[in-house]
Write a protein that holds these residues in place. Structure first.
Motif, PDB file in Angstrom:
ATOM      1  N   THR A  34       0.833  -1.202   0.000  1.00  0.00           N
ATOM      2  CA  THR A  34       0.000   0.000   0.000  1.00  0.00           C
ATOM      3  C   THR A  34       0.870   1.255   0.000  1.00  0.00           C
ATOM      4  O   THR A  34       0.566   2.242  -0.679  1.00  0.00           O
ATOM      5  CB  THR A  34      -0.923   0.010   1.237  1.00  0.00           C
ATOM      6  OG1 THR A  34      -1.751  -1.162   1.213  1.00  0.00           O
ATOM      7  CG2 THR A  34      -1.818   1.244   1.237  1.00  0.00           C
ATOM      8  N   SER A  35       1.975   1.190   0.736  1.00  0.00           N
ATOM      9  CA  SER A  35       2.861   2.360   0.828  1.00  0.00           C
ATOM     10  C   SER A  35       3.539   2.695  -0.498  1.00  0.00           C
ATOM     11  O   SER A  35       3.988   3.821  -0.702  1.00  0.00           O
ATOM     12  CB  SER A  35       3.922   2.136   1.910  1.00  0.00           C
ATOM     13  OG  SER A  35       4.915   1.202   1.474  1.00  0.00           O
ATOM     14  N   ILE A  36       3.634   1.720  -1.409  1.00  0.00           N
ATOM     15  CA  ILE A  36       4.253   2.002  -2.711  1.00  0.00           C
ATOM     16  C   ILE A  36       3.203   2.178  -3.808  1.00  0.00           C
ATOM     17  O   ILE A  36       3.526   2.201  -4.996  1.00  0.00           O
ATOM     18  CB  ILE A  36       5.263   0.906  -3.107  1.00  0.00           C
ATOM     19  CG1 ILE A  36       4.585  -0.451  -3.330  1.00  0.00           C
ATOM     20  CG2 ILE A  36       6.378   0.789  -2.074  1.00  0.00           C
ATOM     21  CD1 ILE A  36       5.514  -1.518  -3.910  1.00  0.00           C
ATOM     22  N   GLY A  37       1.935   2.273  -3.395  1.00  0.00           N
ATOM     23  CA  GLY A  37       0.885   2.591  -4.353  1.00  0.00           C
ATOM     24  C   GLY A  37       0.156   1.415  -4.958  1.00  0.00           C
ATOM     25  O   GLY A  37      -0.427   1.533  -6.039  1.00  0.00           O
ATOM     26  N   VAL A  38       0.162   0.283  -4.279  1.00  0.00           N
ATOM     27  CA  VAL A  38      -0.556  -0.901  -4.756  1.00  0.00           C
ATOM     28  C   VAL A  38      -1.791  -1.117  -3.888  1.00  0.00           C
ATOM     29  O   VAL A  38      -1.695  -1.130  -2.657  1.00  0.00           O
ATOM     30  CB  VAL A  38       0.332  -2.164  -4.703  1.00  0.00           C
ATOM     31  CG1 VAL A  38      -0.440  -3.387  -5.181  1.00  0.00           C
ATOM     32  CG2 VAL A  38       1.591  -1.967  -5.539  1.00  0.00           C
ATOM     33  N   GLY A  39      -2.940  -1.282  -4.504  1.00  0.00           N
ATOM     34  CA  GLY A  39      -4.155  -1.612  -3.765  1.00  0.00           C
ATOM     35  C   GLY A  39      -4.176  -3.090  -3.453  1.00  0.00           C
ATOM     36  O   GLY A  39      -3.885  -3.916  -4.326  1.00  0.00           O
ATOM     37  N   VAL A  40      -4.507  -3.450  -2.218  1.00  0.00           N
ATOM     38  CA  VAL A  40      -4.460  -4.862  -1.810  1.00  0.00           C
ATOM     39  C   VAL A  40      -5.763  -5.262  -1.134  1.00  0.00           C
ATOM     40  O   VAL A  40      -6.205  -4.620  -0.178  1.00  0.00           O
ATOM     41  CB  VAL A  40      -3.283  -5.120  -0.841  1.00  0.00           C
ATOM     42  CG1 VAL A  40      -3.235  -6.602  -0.463  1.00  0.00           C
ATOM     43  CG2 VAL A  40      -1.958  -4.681  -1.438  1.00  0.00           C
ATOM     44  N   GLU A  41      -6.366  -6.323  -1.653  1.00  0.00           N
ATOM     45  CA  GLU A  41      -7.522  -6.950  -1.007  1.00  0.00           C
ATOM     46  C   GLU A  41      -7.077  -8.313  -0.495  1.00  0.00           C
ATOM     47  O   GLU A  41      -6.479  -9.094  -1.236  1.00  0.00           O
ATOM     48  CB  GLU A  41      -8.670  -7.113  -2.005  1.00  0.00           C
ATOM     49  CG  GLU A  41      -9.899  -7.802  -1.422  1.00  0.00           C
ATOM     50  CD  GLU A  41     -10.965  -8.110  -2.458  1.00  0.00           C
ATOM     51  OE1 GLU A  41     -11.887  -8.906  -2.128  1.00  0.00           O
ATOM     52  OE2 GLU A  41     -10.885  -7.597  -3.592  1.00  0.00           O
ATOM     53  N   LEU A  42      -7.352  -8.583   0.776  1.00  0.00           N
ATOM     54  CA  LEU A  42      -6.936  -9.845   1.380  1.00  0.00           C
ATOM     55  C   LEU A  42      -8.080 -10.849   1.400  1.00  0.00           C
ATOM     56  O   LEU A  42      -9.235 -10.490   1.620  1.00  0.00           O
ATOM     57  CB  LEU A  42      -6.431  -9.609   2.810  1.00  0.00           C
ATOM     58  CG  LEU A  42      -5.260  -8.642   2.970  1.00  0.00           C
ATOM     59  CD1 LEU A  42      -4.868  -8.524   4.441  1.00  0.00           C
ATOM     60  CD2 LEU A  42      -4.056  -9.095   2.142  1.00  0.00           C
ATOM     61  N   LYS A  43      -7.728 -12.098   1.192  1.00  0.00           N
ATOM     62  CA  LYS A  43      -8.710 -13.178   1.240  1.00  0.00           C
ATOM     63  C   LYS A  43      -8.098 -14.363   1.967  1.00  0.00           C
ATOM     64  O   LYS A  43      -6.953 -14.738   1.689  1.00  0.00           O
ATOM     65  CB  LYS A  43      -9.119 -13.590  -0.178  1.00  0.00           C
ATOM     66  CG  LYS A  43     -10.173 -14.699  -0.237  1.00  0.00           C
ATOM     67  CD  LYS A  43     -10.553 -15.018  -1.685  1.00  0.00           C
ATOM     68  CE  LYS A  43     -11.613 -16.110  -1.768  1.00  0.00           C
ATOM     69  NZ  LYS A  43     -11.992 -16.423  -3.169  1.00  0.00           N
ATOM     70  N   SER A  44      -8.836 -14.934   2.905  1.00  0.00           N
ATOM     71  CA  SER A  44      -8.381 -16.140   3.604  1.00  0.00           C
ATOM     72  C   SER A  44      -9.417 -17.236   3.424  1.00  0.00           C
ATOM     73  O   SER A  44     -10.616 -16.998   3.564  1.00  0.00           O
ATOM     74  CB  SER A  44      -8.143 -15.850   5.089  1.00  0.00           C
ATOM     75  OG  SER A  44      -9.263 -15.240   5.679  1.00  0.00           O
ATOM     76  N   ILE A  45      -8.926 -18.427   3.098  1.00  0.00           N
ATOM     77  CA  ILE A  45      -9.794 -19.557   2.748  1.00  0.00           C
ATOM     78  C   ILE A  45      -9.523 -20.701   3.710  1.00  0.00           C
ATOM     79  O   ILE A  45      -8.367 -20.978   4.052  1.00  0.00           O
ATOM     80  CB  ILE A  45      -9.508 -20.015   1.299  1.00  0.00           C
ATOM     81  CG1 ILE A  45      -9.672 -18.844   0.320  1.00  0.00           C
ATOM     82  CG2 ILE A  45     -10.420 -21.177   0.893  1.00  0.00           C
ATOM     83  CD1 ILE A  45      -9.106 -19.123  -1.068  1.00  0.00           C
ATOM     84  N   ASP A  46     -10.567 -21.361   4.159  1.00  0.00           N
ATOM     85  CA  ASP A  46     -10.408 -22.505   5.047  1.00  0.00           C
ATOM     86  C   ASP A  46      -9.452 -23.517   4.422  1.00  0.00           C
ATOM     87  O   ASP A  46      -9.572 -23.856   3.242  1.00  0.00           O
ATOM     88  CB  ASP A  46     -11.770 -23.155   5.306  1.00  0.00           C
ATOM     89  CG  ASP A  46     -11.680 -24.257   6.347  1.00  0.00           C
ATOM     90  OD1 ASP A  46     -11.401 -25.409   5.965  1.00  0.00           O
ATOM     91  OD2 ASP A  46     -11.879 -23.960   7.539  1.00  0.00           O
ATOM     92  N   ALA A  47      -8.504 -23.990   5.222  1.00  0.00           N
ATOM     93  CA  ALA A  47      -7.463 -24.881   4.703  1.00  0.00           C
ATOM     94  C   ALA A  47      -8.023 -26.155   4.089  1.00  0.00           C
ATOM     95  O   ALA A  47      -7.462 -26.687   3.127  1.00  0.00           O
ATOM     96  CB  ALA A  47      -6.485 -25.226   5.826  1.00  0.00           C
ATOM     97  N   SER A  48      -9.120 -26.647   4.635  1.00  0.00           N
ATOM     98  CA  SER A  48      -9.696 -27.892   4.105  1.00  0.00           C
ATOM     99  C   SER A  48     -10.213 -27.705   2.681  1.00  0.00           C
ATOM    100  O   SER A  48     -10.323 -28.673   1.922  1.00  0.00           O
ATOM    101  CB  SER A  48     -10.831 -28.376   5.014  1.00  0.00           C
ATOM    102  OG  SER A  48     -11.892 -27.447   5.041  1.00  0.00           O
ATOM    103  N   ILE A  49     -10.497 -26.465   2.309  1.00  0.00           N
ATOM    104  CA  ILE A  49     -10.921 -26.159   0.939  1.00  0.00           C
ATOM    105  C   ILE A  49      -9.719 -25.773   0.082  1.00  0.00           C
ATOM    106  O   ILE A  49      -9.523 -26.270  -1.016  1.00  0.00           O
ATOM    107  CB  ILE A  49     -11.964 -25.020   0.939  1.00  0.00           C
ATOM    108  CG1 ILE A  49     -13.237 -25.460   1.666  1.00  0.00           C
ATOM    109  CG2 ILE A  49     -12.276 -24.560  -0.483  1.00  0.00           C
ATOM    110  CD1 ILE A  49     -14.235 -24.341   1.900  1.00  0.00           C
ATOM    111  N   TYR A  50      -8.904 -24.883   0.619  1.00  0.00           N
ATOM    112  CA  TYR A  50      -7.765 -24.322  -0.110  1.00  0.00           C
ATOM    113  C   TYR A  50      -6.815 -25.407  -0.613  1.00  0.00           C
ATOM    114  O   TYR A  50      -6.298 -25.330  -1.727  1.00  0.00           O
ATOM    115  CB  TYR A  50      -7.036 -23.357   0.820  1.00  0.00           C
ATOM    116  CG  TYR A  50      -5.968 -22.501   0.194  1.00  0.00           C
ATOM    117  CD1 TYR A  50      -6.226 -21.690  -0.911  1.00  0.00           C
ATOM    118  CD2 TYR A  50      -4.679 -22.460   0.743  1.00  0.00           C
ATOM    119  CE1 TYR A  50      -5.255 -20.880  -1.457  1.00  0.00           C
ATOM    120  CE2 TYR A  50      -3.700 -21.651   0.203  1.00  0.00           C
ATOM    121  CZ  TYR A  50      -3.980 -20.859  -0.895  1.00  0.00           C
ATOM    122  OH  TYR A  50      -3.010 -20.051  -1.433  1.00  0.00           O
TER     123      TYR A  50
END
Length: 572
Positions: free
Chosen positions: A423-439
């Motif tokens: 973010t500090s270098i100008g990149v937009g970031v969306e975070l996603k976390s997925i249950d390990a049993s699915i991922y």
């Protein structure tokens, strides 16, 4: 009089025992059952018990309790025999002088847990199953060097390679070498492979057999009545419980004593130290080949091919196709902070994809945390914030990334550290976390698996499963790209393709000189992390697990799953 007093004291003793125990008629039995039950805690719960159809270590760990390979390797890199009767050598005729075949002698009088004899036919069938494209096996990489596998007799298997193979010992070894029972899978050797009942209720040659399985929840095992070693295993029952999180699993083993073993304790170092002070258990960690890394999708997850497939090789990524952008992201990774604050003694910052055995750890690479250099590279590549919203853009495309990983406290905190710098270098970031049993499920129907990779960045850990890293490095060849055509079963999930890398791989498969082969592997590592910058290694991870102080017999190795020698686990 003496006889009377003796009877009197016996009656008093019996009365005392009754007062303390008769109100709970099963109390003695309960204690006995507790002592003879092994409790395993997996916050990443297994979803399938056929490791050839899964991309997750948690499935392999649970499968390994029941299923076995021909051989494996201990922590010193020495071969350990399971279903093989002897180590093939040139002297005993096992290894062909031309390096193009290996002959395995099998143990006799081994039976599957249902009583069916184990024979060479099961080994041949396992090869056919793994290499059948319709099956979509996740273990297929290791077996691409094979021309044919033939049963010489019921207890002899000959593996013929397509060419000289310096890594003949990889096939049918370790977690990728699990042998399947032909009689239960022969009707499922195709697109219907995932429908085989044995995927959920496996029949194996190992020390325990599955008696109950609730995918994503629990597995219950009992001793295999046909196991070849009469005095093993020790426990009358094994209970594998899934769900929860790594911290609660650690607490149950280290602090409260409610469990005997906790899998993959990816928990912040200070928290583990505090829980270990509870005195019920200890953290056992071994630095193997595991590297936590961030992958940059070389394809565009936001475009859709006519077939409906996203992250298609037909559409290169809008900004990761520029090497300068990839270099900028690499410079924005604060590896030291992540390693020191989140991993402590269980992690070391690294810039290498291949870290073990030590002779393959490249001396040519470095890593640097330098946001200013990252900004300069992005500017040079033409990515500027033209609309003043704080996010760089170019030709109408915003530099916004979706960054996904599995649900885990350490991984979510790693995501936050990475997001802050990006973010500090100008990149937009969306975070996603997925249950390990699915991922990590490898389910071709679920678009949230790491093999679909419908995101821009994703993070997880893998490493070579053998002292020979050939199969591990093969995952980045062009043929191994994970896509709809192969049911997303391959391991090249970043969709990287470089003919030079493929050429090096081909050379490594035929090079018999160990020193020349070592240099080839280092070149391949350097291409991935330095020259092409498609993989961003972060931390060389130890694999920490929790063990009860009352448990003994375990012997961890970086070249197999922790449950590989569960036949020897016992209570003190």
């Amino acid at each position: 009089m003496g006889r009377f007093l003796t009877r009197y004291y016996i009656l008093i003793l019996l009365s005392i025992l009754c007062l303390t125990g008769c109100n709970s008629p099963d109390s003695g039995l309960l204690q006995s059952n507790q002592d003879s039950t092994l409790k395993l805690l997996y916050w990443q719960a297994p979803t399938i018990l056929n490791p050839h159809l899964s991309n997750g270590y948690k499935d392999s760990e649970a499968s390994r309790i029941t299923l076995e390979p021909l051989t494996s390797y201990d922590k010193n890199g020495e071969m350990v025999l399971f279903l093989a009767a002897e180590v093939p050598t040139v002297e005993n005729g096992g290894i062909a002088a031309d390096g193009k075949s290996v002959t395995w002698k099998l143990k006799r009088n081994v039976k599957w847990s249902d009583g069916t004899p184990f024979t060479a036919g099961d080994v041949v069938f396992t090869y056919e199953f793994i290499t059948n494209p319709a099956v979509g096996s996740t273990s297929a990489n290791t077996y691409k060097t094979i021309k044919t596998v033939e049963a010489i007799d019921d207890y002899t298997v000959k593996v013929n390679f397509k060419d000289v193979n310096p890594a003949w010992f990889l096939v049918f070894s370790g977690s990728d070498g699990i042998i399947l029972p032909r009689h239960l899978y022969q009707d499922f050797n195709g697109a219907n492979a995932r429908q085989a009942p044995a995927n959920l209720m496996p029949v194996g040659t190992g020390p325990y057999q599955v008696v109950e399985f609730k995918p994503g929840d629990t597995v219950v095992y009992q001793p295999n009545p046909n196991f070849r070693e009469a005095d093993k295993p020790y426990f009358e029952r094994v209970e594998l419980k899934g769900g929860g999180d790594a911290t609660s699993a650690a607490r149950a083993v280290l602090q409260t004593g409610d469990g005997d073993y906790a899998y993959n304790l990816q928990v912040e170092a200070p928290v583990l130290k505090r829980l270990e002070a509870g005195g019920k258990g200890k953290v056992v960690a071994i630095f193997g080949a595991l590297v936590e890394r961030i992958l940059m999708n070389q394809t565009d997850p936001n475009q859709q091919a006519p077939s409906g497939e996203r992250s298609s090789v037909k559409f290169p990524h809008s900004f990761f196709k520029d090497k300068r952008v990839r270099q900028a992201f690499n410079l924005a990774l604060d590896r030291e902070t992540i390693a020191q604050q989140l991993y402590g003694p269980t992690g070391k910052a690294t810039g290498n994809f291949l870290v073990l055995p030590e002779q393959y750890n490249s001396p040519n690479t470095t890593y640097e945390f330098n946001p200013k250099k990252a900004v300069a590279l992005l500017e040079e590549a033409g990515w500027k914030d033209t609309n003043g919203n704080g996010i760089r853009d170019k030709d109408g495309v915003e530099m916004t990334v979706l960054f996904q990983t599995s649900v885990n406290p350490v991984r979510q905190k790693t995501q936050e550290i990475v997001k802050q710098t990006l973010t500090s270098i100008g990149v937009g970031v969306e975070l996603k976390s997925i249950d390990a049993s699915i991922y990590f499920s490898g389910d071709p129907a679920n678009t949230d698996t790491n093999q679909h990779f419908y995101a821009d960045l994703q993070m997880y850990t893998t490493g070579n499963d053998s002292p020979d890293p050939g199969a591990y490095l093969k995952t980045y060849t062009c043929d191994e790209i994970s896509q709809k055509a192969n049911q997303w079963s391959r391991q090249n999930v970043a969709r990287y393709c470089n003919p030079k890398y493929d050429q090096l791989w081909q050379q490594s498969t035929k090079e018999l000189d160990p020193e020349k082969r070592r240099k080839i592997f280092i070149q391949m590592n350097d291409l991935l992390v330095k020259d092409d910058v498609v993989v961003l290694p972060i931390v060389h991870r130890a694999d920490p697990a929790g063990f009860s102080n009352q448990l003994e017999g375990y012997d961890l190795t970086p070249w197999d799953r922790n449950t590989w020698n569960i036949m020897d686990w016992k209570r003190k």
